[in-house]
Design a protein around this motif. Structure first.
Motif, PDB file in Angstrom:
ATOM      1  N   LYS A  43       0.855  -1.234  -0.131  1.00  0.00           N
ATOM      2  CA  LYS A  43      -0.069   0.011   0.032  1.00  0.00           C
ATOM      3  C   LYS A  43       0.859   1.452   0.030  1.00  0.00           C
ATOM      4  O   LYS A  43       1.870   1.213   0.320  1.00  0.00           O
ATOM      5  N   ASP A 396      -3.756   0.357  -2.726  1.00  0.00           N
ATOM      6  CA  ASP A 396      -2.740  -0.421  -3.385  1.00  0.00           C
ATOM      7  C   ASP A 396      -1.715   0.171  -4.282  1.00  0.00           C
ATOM      8  O   ASP A 396      -2.411   0.961  -5.079  1.00  0.00           O
ATOM      9  N   ALA A 441      -0.481  -4.049  -6.256  1.00  0.00           N
ATOM     10  CA  ALA A 441      -0.196  -4.224  -4.742  1.00  0.00           C
ATOM     11  C   ALA A 441       1.190  -4.154  -4.324  1.00  0.00           C
ATOM     12  O   ALA A 441       1.388  -4.959  -3.333  1.00  0.00           O
TER      13      ALA A 441
END
Length: 453
Positions: A43, A396, A441
């Motif tokens: 993230k 993400d 991600a």
């Protein structure tokens, strides 16, 4: 004094350079000399001015030598979102575009899709399409598979293995007079959809989810549509299908569902028009239907390559946006011959300009607006914008590292250019050679870890 690094804290990646993305307020925001950190969960941990890199390194405990410094001809943009693609049609993409929609389905699509009961064939095609779309920068794809449950589960497995964020749908259809062996009974379609959903969710893939997938109203009985609406509601699932792609299709739907006024009413009456619904095409939706889409929170996937290639029609994206309908872009492989969302952006601009030729009062889309459709707009269309679509802390890190001066690339840069110019050139002239790295991600998925093609 040299910093020491504690590997138990900090970030996984730190980039410094030019970033471009969209926001709710602006179709294009350029962030020159910016530093962005990605935490170990993939993230976005921070996005700050480049001048603050030293204080950030102290706070987040990374070494300045760990910072990936972009070159002046590089930038980072959000990953591309393909909101409508038929993975099972990839094997014949680039061919078979000589017929209108319904004849095209009967002649080419259904016979090919019926082959996916062979898992070896499915494995070969699905590996190729996921790899190809990833190489072209598609970090999120909303896939139609086929009626075959095990092959559809295999597509989910492949997307997870290769690292693509994906919505995967086992196609449902209990009506097909053209290819009799390529359809299900109503009972089997419902039962196998439930099995597909259960088994895919049990895999606990972090970024692959099931999507309820009635092919379209022509190929499903009202009983099956009701079943699928209930399944989606009971499991809080995404829904995908087709709507108003060509005039002949619209007339057939009207004849099949005489008690309902519009094509949109068919889906709404069967609980298939929700805030997690994405419908492909929508070329002939009326203003009333667009209002219904807005009220339901449903989305349209604009597939301009397919719309033109099959002579289906042209979606007025401006009108849909004026009705506050969420719109993303789709390749619609294989009705669309290109698996690249870059192509979809270009065709979207051309379609908008063709509408301008027909109506001088039409307000054409800008390249900035089309950039948003391909990124943040696509994530909104798939109801994934809380997770991905642009660069906001907590989302993400789905991103492309773009180099417009890659050796032997498709374009020439003749001198220093501002980031906005580099982006526009890439969108108009670039291809997969300019996409040096792809992240989903926070995981670098391109270049691939293996050399398989």
């Amino acid at each position: 004094m040299e910093q020491t690094k504690d590997t138990t804290v900090g970030v996984a990646h730190v980039f410094r350079g030019a970033f471009v993305h969209s926001t709710l307020e602006a179709p294009l925001e350029i962030l020159d000399d910016t530093v962005l950190g990605v935490d170990k969960k993939g993230k976005i941990a921070f996005i700050e001015k480049g001048r603050d890199v030293k204080s950030l390194s102290a706070k987040w405990e990374f070494l300045l030598s760990d910072v990936r410094q972009l070159e002046p001809h590089e930038f980072i943009m959000p990953g591309l979102v393909d909101s409508h693609i038929h993975a099972s049609q990839y094997s014949y993409s680039g061919t078979a575009l000589d017929l209108p929609l319904l004849q095209w389905l009967n002649t080419y699509t259904f016979p090919v899709e019926s082959q996916f009961k062979d898992l070896k064939f499915a494995d070969k095609v699905y590996n190729k399409v996921v790899r190809r779309t990833l190489r072209n920068g598609t970090t999120t794809a909303c896939y139609f598979a086929t009626i075959h449950t095990d092959a559809s589960l295999l597509l989910g497995e492949i997307a997870d293995k290769l690292g693509q964020r994906a919505l995967v749908g086992k196609v449902c259809m209990d009506c097909n007079d053209a290819v009799a062996h390529y359809k299900e009974t109503t009972e089997d379609s419902s039962k196998e959809t439930k099995r597909f959903i259960q088994e895919l969710m049990e895999k606990k893939y972090p970024h692959v989810r099931p999507v309820v997938t009635p092919r379209f109203a022509i190929s499903c009985t009202s009983a099956l549509l009701h079943e699928l609406g209930d399944i989606a509601k009971n499991n809080n699932l995404h829904i995908q299908s087709h709507i108003s792609e060509n005039k002949e299709e619209c007339q057939v739907v009207q004849n099949l569902f005489k008690d309902l006024e519009t094509y949109t009413d068919v889906y709404r009456e069967h609980n298939l028009l929700t805030d997690k619904t994405v419908m492909a095409h929508g070329c002939y939706l009326t203003n009333r239907e667009l209002d219904d889409f807005h009220k339901a929170g449903a989305s349209i996937s604009h597939c301009p390559n397919s719309n033109i290639s099959l002579c289906s029609g042209m979606l007025d994206v401006r009108n849909a946006l004026n009705h506050q309908v969420k719109v993303g872009l789709g390749t619609d492989v294989g009705g669309g011959y290109s698996p690249s969302i870059l192509d979809a952006m270009r065709r979207a601009l051309m379609t908008s300009k063709a509408l301008k030729i027909q109506d001088p009062n039409h307000q054409t889309l800008t390249f900035e607006e089309v950039f948003r459709l391909a990124t943040l707009g696509g994530s909104q269309a798939l109801s994934l914008d809380s997770e991905t679509g642009n660069f906001e802390v907590g989302k993400d890190f789905d991103a492309l590292v773009v180099n417009v001066c890659v050796p032997d690339g498709p374009m020439d840069i003749c001198g220093p250019e501002p980031t906005k110019v580099l982006l526009e050139k890439f969108l108009n002239l670039g291809d997969d050679r300019n996409i040096c790295e792809v992240y989903v991600a926070g995981r670098r998925v391109v270049p691939f870890a293996d050399k398989a093609s």
